[in-house]
Design an enzyme around this catalytic site. Structure first.
Site, PDB file in Angstrom:
ATOM      1  N   LYS A 291       0.857  -1.198   0.000  1.00 49.24           N
ATOM      2  CA  LYS A 291       0.000   0.000   0.000  1.00 49.24           C
ATOM      3  C   LYS A 291       0.885   1.238   0.000  1.00 49.24           C
ATOM      4  O   LYS A 291       1.929   1.254   0.678  1.00 49.24           O
ATOM      5  CB  LYS A 291      -0.905  -0.037   1.237  1.00 49.24           C
ATOM      6  CG  LYS A 291      -1.972   1.048   1.274  1.00 49.24           C
ATOM      7  CD  LYS A 291      -2.851   0.891   2.521  1.00 49.24           C
ATOM      8  CE  LYS A 291      -3.950   1.926   2.596  1.00 49.24           C
ATOM      9  NZ  LYS A 291      -4.818   1.749   3.778  1.00 49.24           N
TER      10      LYS A 291
ATOM     11  N   SER B 200      -9.740   1.853   2.861  1.00 53.86           N
ATOM     12  CA  SER B 200      -8.848   2.586   1.994  1.00 53.86           C
ATOM     13  C   SER B 200      -7.814   1.723   1.254  1.00 53.86           C
ATOM     14  O   SER B 200      -7.214   2.203   0.298  1.00 53.86           O
ATOM     15  CB  SER B 200      -8.095   3.642   2.807  1.00 53.86           C
ATOM     16  OG  SER B 200      -7.255   3.026   3.769  1.00 53.86           O
TER      17      SER B 200
ATOM     18  N   SER C 150      -9.960  -0.535   6.984  1.00 53.55           N
ATOM     19  CA  SER C 150      -9.333  -0.339   5.670  1.00 53.55           C
ATOM     20  C   SER C 150      -8.636  -1.549   5.075  1.00 53.55           C
ATOM     21  O   SER C 150      -8.277  -1.532   3.906  1.00 53.55           O
ATOM     22  CB  SER C 150      -8.341   0.826   5.731  1.00 53.55           C
ATOM     23  OG  SER C 150      -9.026   2.053   5.717  1.00 53.55           O
TER      24      SER C 150
END
Lengths: 490, 97
Positions: free
Chosen positions: A83, A158, A182
């Site tokens: 990420k 996210s 997330s």
């Protein structure tokens, strides 16, 4: 499914066997994932940066070790996505924000260092909601990511790019971060396995801070066995993160058995919330019945009465911490800087106005309000007291139950654009996941079935540091079902 | 309990966040709506409850004070928007020039 997808959708344990027995080389595996990325990225847009050169050089090194019989880790030579809020030395780390659009970290996050020392192969950095604030990956300053199961829908957020990357086979696994859901919510929306470890289990050093008392890094994988392998590699004390816990991490693969006899599971009724899609509730109830058939004792009538207050407490605490953490973006040390004025305050205000997107500004405003003179006691302190009550309620439940089982999200993936201008509706999509961050607990989301052809995730929540228990339950479910083996048609 | 324009501007100033007119109007609406919904917190009886800052709290985390290598200045300054020699260049703090 394309020919390339067949190889890139291997699990870690399958790929490890193929590498070990020399049926495939680490370089071939990296090339396969890079080809898959080129094939699907035009449609899915899960990646902010593709690290071709880095991947191939890491794969060559891994291959040499494997050939010499010196590869110690099951992650050696296995392609991974990171990420884009975890620092990678020499590789742009943007947080999907204009503010950090050109930021190249001079050091690696601890998790990246740990994976690199296992000779993992980093193929790219994944798209996310800006600074991890959001539930759909639409808040990326660059582009929205699309759900591979239905490209008109969001992948969740996210860590949407990480979930899509794993679901579509752009890499074998990914790292995400979870502040209010997330990792788990996008895992549920994309039908992959996603684990948020206990707060403190994995070092946050080098993770760009959003809400420091809630943030935690974890794996997104094809199945639970892979999840255990990745957790083995990243868990553990780190002197550079003073909130990481000084307890040794066990071997998480040792708990993976399919016998649930003697385990007591609770189903908190407050998680079957008003406004929940009935088809989702049906899928989850069916999945829980499956756990019962596997030997677990189920109490369907557990009550956690403070659950309805978790959302409000979270959306005071997380933005408050964010407003303090994001004060560092002043246009002086790194990141975007507004250079058209020599006035210090004006430069700072313009830097932040142009560098941050709407959701980040909204949360900075909300947090600044909750912390400001005259409102601190009524909002921030009140939310922290409610946090205590929520945590105590979980503590009491765990005196009776080994784990709690809930839906990961109240709905299937929603349409792109549907909630982007309605913050409250967007926040409600985290209603089942954020209480877990408030209490610091570990929780895993696993594929539980489909409603109208769209993925539904089941969340299994454990007491602090009981990752072994929840992984065992999730593993037993995956041994008895094949939801996690279904792949999107792309 | 809708926030006033002045309150929105005050918060923005505390956060050193520039806002244009449209943003001021939008945040006035959205923050008011959010806070109204979060007011449910006031219904919870928290008499005698200690606030929680960290759910898995560690106390008195200490380490020995050991000298270790730092990153070299050129790496630290590599991302600086403005620099001069081995320094970050900042705008004047006192006065405009």
């Amino acid at each position: 499914m394309s020919a390339i997808a067949n190889h890139s959708q291997l699990t870690i344990h399958e790929a490890h066997q193929l590498l070990k027995t020399r049926q495939i080389s680490a370089v071939e595996l990296a090339r396969t994932c890079l080809a898959r990325i080129r094939e699907v990225e035009p449609e899915l847009q899960a990646l902010v940066t593709v690290t071709d050169e880095l991947a191939l050089s890491q794969a060559q090194k891994a291959e040499a070790l494997i050939a010499a019989g010196d590869a110690q880790s099951p992650l050696s030579g296995i392609p991974v996505l990171i990420k884009d809020n975890m620092c990678t030395r020499g590789v742009r780390t943007t947080c999907s924000s204009r503010m950090l659009g050109d930021f190249v970290p001079p050091y690696d996050a601890t998790v990246v260092e740990k994976l690199t020392s296992c000779h993992a192969v980093i193929v790219g950095k994944t798209n996310m909601d800006e600074f991890a604030m959001g539930s759909s990956t639409e808040n990326s300053a660059f582009f929205p990511t699309r759900n591979p199961w239905d490209r008109s829908r969001v992948p969740g957020g996210s860590s949407g790019g990480s979930a899509v990357g794993v679901a579509a086979g752009e890499a074998i696994y990914a790292l995400g971060s979870d502040t209010g859901g997330s990792i788990r919510q996008p895992a549920g929306f994309c039908s992959v396995t996603g684990l948020k470890p206990t707060y403190g289990r994995v070092s946050r050093y080098g993770l760009v801070a959003f809400a420091s008392s809630l943030d935690q890094i974890g794996p997104l994988t094809q199945d639970v066995a892979d999840c255990a392998l990745v957790l083995n590699a990243i868990a553990g004390y780190d002197p550079r993160d003073s909130t990481s816990v000084p307890y040794p991490a066990p071997d998480y693969t040792q708990c993976l058995t399919d016998d649930l006899n003697g385990l007591r599971l609770g189903v908190p009724k407050e998680y079957f919330v008003e406004g929940m899609q009935p088809e989702v509730a049906t899928v989850i109830r069916t999945a829980i019945s499956r756990l019962e058939e596997l030997g677990a004792g189920i109490d369907w009538e557990v009550s956690l009465p403070h659950t309805p207050y978790a959302l409000a407490a979270y959306y005071i605490i997380a933005p408050s911490e964010a407003s303090a953490n994001l004060a560092r973006y002043d246009g002086v040390k790194y990141g975007f800087s507004y250079l058209e004025t020599n006035n210090m305050w004006q430069a700072m205000e313009k830097t932040r106005q142009r560098g941050f997107g709407p959701e980040v500004k909204r949360r900075i405003m909300l947090g600044t309000y909750a912390l400001s003179a005259g409102y601190y006691d009524a909002w921030y302190l009140k939310a922290q007291k409610v946090r205590t009550l929520i945590r105590q309620e979980f503590d009491q439940a765990f005196e009776k139950y080994d784990a709690l089982v809930t839906p990961t999200s109240p709905t299937v993936p929603f349409r792109i654009g549907e909630k982007v201008d309605d913050p409250l509706q967007m926040y409600l999509s985290d209603v089942c996941t954020l209480p877990i961050n408030i209490a610091g607990l570990p929780a895993v989301s696993i594929p539980a079935g489909f409603a109208d052809g769209l993925p539904v995730g089941m969340q299994i929540i454990g007491k602090p540091f009981s990752e072994e228990t929840i992984l065992k339950i999730a593993y037993a479910f995956q041994q008895a079902t094949d939801w996690h083996k279904r792949k999107p048609a792309i | 309990m809708k926030l006033s324009r002045e309150e929105v501007l005050h918060i923005a100033r505390l956060a050193r966040l520039g806002l244009d007119e449209a943003e001021v109007d939008k945040f006035r609406e959205q923050l008011s709506e959010l806070l109204e919904s979060f007011a449910v917190l006031q219904r919870v009886d928290t008499t005698g409850i200690t606030p929680t800052a960290h759910s898995i709290a560690l106390e008195n985390v200490v380490r020995s004070d050991q000298v270790a290598a730092s990153l070299p200045p050129d790496q630290i300054l590599a991302n600086a928007p403005q620099k001069e020699g081995d320094f970050f260049r900042v705008r004047p703090v006192l006065g405009d020039r």
